[in-house]
Design a protein around this motif. Sequence first.
Motif, mmCIF file in Angstrom:
data_model
loop_
_atom_site.group_PDB
_atom_site.id
_atom_site.type_symbol
_atom_site.label_atom_id
_atom_site.label_comp_id
_atom_site.label_asym_id
_atom_site.label_seq_id
_atom_site.Cartn_x
_atom_site.Cartn_y
_atom_site.Cartn_z
ATOM 1 N N VAL A 34 0.852 -1.191 0.000
ATOM 2 C CA VAL A 34 0.000 0.000 0.000
ATOM 3 C C VAL A 34 0.889 1.242 0.000
ATOM 4 O O VAL A 34 1.853 1.317 0.769
ATOM 5 C CB VAL A 34 -0.939 -0.010 1.232
ATOM 6 N N GLY A 35 0.570 2.204 -0.841
ATOM 7 C CA GLY A 35 1.361 3.421 -0.974
ATOM 8 C C GLY A 35 1.279 4.318 0.257
ATOM 9 O O GLY A 35 0.389 4.167 1.098
ATOM 10 N N PRO A 36 2.213 5.296 0.357
ATOM 11 C CA PRO A 36 2.295 6.140 1.555
ATOM 12 C C PRO A 36 1.029 6.946 1.843
ATOM 13 O O PRO A 36 0.634 7.081 3.000
ATOM 14 C CB PRO A 36 3.480 7.060 1.295
ATOM 15 N N LEU A 37 0.369 7.487 0.831
ATOM 16 C CA LEU A 37 -0.827 8.293 1.071
ATOM 17 C C LEU A 37 -1.963 7.428 1.630
ATOM 18 O O LEU A 37 -2.594 7.801 2.627
ATOM 19 C CB LEU A 37 -1.279 8.999 -0.216
ATOM 20 N N LYS A 38 -2.203 6.279 1.010
ATOM 21 C CA LYS A 38 -3.255 5.375 1.515
ATOM 22 C C LYS A 38 -2.911 4.872 2.915
ATOM 23 O O LYS A 38 -3.794 4.703 3.753
ATOM 24 C CB LYS A 38 -3.455 4.184 0.573
ATOM 25 N N ARG A 39 -1.632 4.618 3.187
ATOM 26 C CA ARG A 39 -1.230 4.169 4.537
ATOM 27 C C ARG A 39 -1.557 5.247 5.561
ATOM 28 O O ARG A 39 -2.081 4.960 6.644
ATOM 29 C CB ARG A 39 0.267 3.851 4.587
ATOM 30 N N LYS A 40 -1.244 6.493 5.239
ATOM 31 C CA LYS A 40 -1.495 7.606 6.165
ATOM 32 C C LYS A 40 -2.994 7.759 6.422
ATOM 33 O O LYS A 40 -3.421 7.942 7.564
ATOM 34 C CB LYS A 40 -0.901 8.888 5.587
ATOM 35 N N LEU A 41 -3.806 7.672 5.368
ATOM 36 C CA LEU A 41 -5.256 7.776 5.522
ATOM 37 C C LEU A 41 -5.800 6.627 6.375
ATOM 38 O O LEU A 41 -6.623 6.831 7.271
ATOM 39 C CB LEU A 41 -5.947 7.782 4.155
ATOM 40 N N ALA A 42 -5.341 5.416 6.098
ATOM 41 C CA ALA A 42 -5.824 4.254 6.851
ATOM 42 C C ALA A 42 -5.415 4.340 8.318
ATOM 43 O O ALA A 42 -6.201 4.014 9.215
ATOM 44 C CB ALA A 42 -5.281 2.959 6.230
ATOM 45 N N ALA A 43 -4.198 4.804 8.584
ATOM 46 C CA ALA A 43 -3.716 4.896 9.964
ATOM 47 C C ALA A 43 -4.486 5.960 10.748
ATOM 48 O O ALA A 43 -4.617 5.856 11.975
ATOM 49 C CB ALA A 43 -2.219 5.204 9.988
ATOM 50 N N GLY A 44 -5.031 6.960 10.071
ATOM 51 C CA GLY A 44 -5.770 8.021 10.741
ATOM 52 C C GLY A 44 -7.230 7.691 11.004
ATOM 53 O O GLY A 44 -7.934 8.447 11.660
ATOM 54 N N PHE A 45 -7.692 6.556 10.506
ATOM 55 C CA PHE A 45 -9.087 6.152 10.653
ATOM 56 C C PHE A 45 -9.247 5.261 11.885
ATOM 57 O O PHE A 45 -8.480 4.327 12.082
ATOM 58 C CB PHE A 45 -9.530 5.407 9.386
ATOM 59 N N ARG A 57 -2.128 -12.264 -8.711
ATOM 60 C CA ARG A 57 -1.426 -11.130 -8.121
ATOM 61 C C ARG A 57 -1.259 -9.973 -9.104
ATOM 62 O O ARG A 57 -1.114 -8.837 -8.699
ATOM 63 C CB ARG A 57 -0.083 -11.586 -7.564
ATOM 64 N N GLY A 58 -1.278 -10.265 -10.399
ATOM 65 C CA GLY A 58 -1.215 -9.212 -11.415
ATOM 66 C C GLY A 58 -0.126 -8.206 -11.128
ATOM 67 O O GLY A 58 1.039 -8.551 -10.949
ATOM 68 N N LYS A 59 -0.519 -6.911 -11.055
ATOM 69 C CA LYS A 59 0.450 -5.839 -10.837
ATOM 70 C C LYS A 59 1.054 -5.884 -9.440
ATOM 71 O O LYS A 59 2.011 -5.186 -9.151
ATOM 72 C CB LYS A 59 -0.216 -4.479 -11.069
ATOM 73 N N ARG A 60 0.495 -6.685 -8.540
ATOM 74 C CA ARG A 60 0.978 -6.772 -7.157
ATOM 75 C C ARG A 60 1.653 -8.132 -6.938
ATOM 76 O O ARG A 60 1.358 -8.832 -5.980
ATOM 77 C CB ARG A 60 -0.196 -6.594 -6.192
ATOM 78 N N ALA A 61 2.559 -8.500 -7.827
ATOM 79 C CA ALA A 61 3.204 -9.814 -7.780
ATOM 80 C C ALA A 61 3.923 -10.064 -6.457
ATOM 81 O O ALA A 61 4.095 -11.204 -6.048
ATOM 82 C CB ALA A 61 4.192 -9.951 -8.935
ATOM 83 N N GLU A 62 4.317 -8.987 -5.764
ATOM 84 C CA GLU A 62 5.063 -9.141 -4.515
ATOM 85 C C GLU A 62 4.161 -9.412 -3.315
ATOM 86 O O GLU A 62 4.651 -9.678 -2.214
ATOM 87 C CB GLU A 62 5.896 -7.881 -4.244
#
Length: 155
Positions: free
Chosen positions: A27-38, A102-107
């Motif tokens: 998950v990218g930094p912006l989505k992580r920050k939003l999720a952590a604030g909820f 996994r498509g674009k999220r192979a990792e």
Amino acid sequence: RQGPDFSGPWVLTESRRFEDFLQAMGVGPLKRKLAAGFTPRQDWAVNSQGHWQFVVNSPLGPKTEVLAVGHLVSDEVDGVAVTKKTRWDGDDIVTDVVPVDRGKRAELPDISLRRSYRPGAPGEDALVLEMTCGDVTCERIFRRPGATGPTPPPP
């Protein structure tokens, strides 16, 4: 199967390594920050099929999660198709989440979600969610609304 009584409302009061867990999921930094604030609230009940389910009210609207023990369920996690299989492990409910394509999220590694009921003194019971992705484990602790216990950390 008779296990702990998860029924009723639960509100997040503590969270450890949540952003690390989201990062392990890619998950990218912006989505992580939003999720952590909820601060989520979960309302638990047993549905008409006898499965535990809970509703989470989020900024994107309510989401119902059904824990169909012993059944393979198709779902999507952050844009990736997954299968979920839920089982009892003692008094814990464990859901194993495996990416299908996994498509674009192979990792993206497999994810494990363990929900435990931890009884405490009056007003201190906890519903603990341990989420593991790869080698990162996060712990999120939910308590009954109005219960005592630590206050949530600032975002």
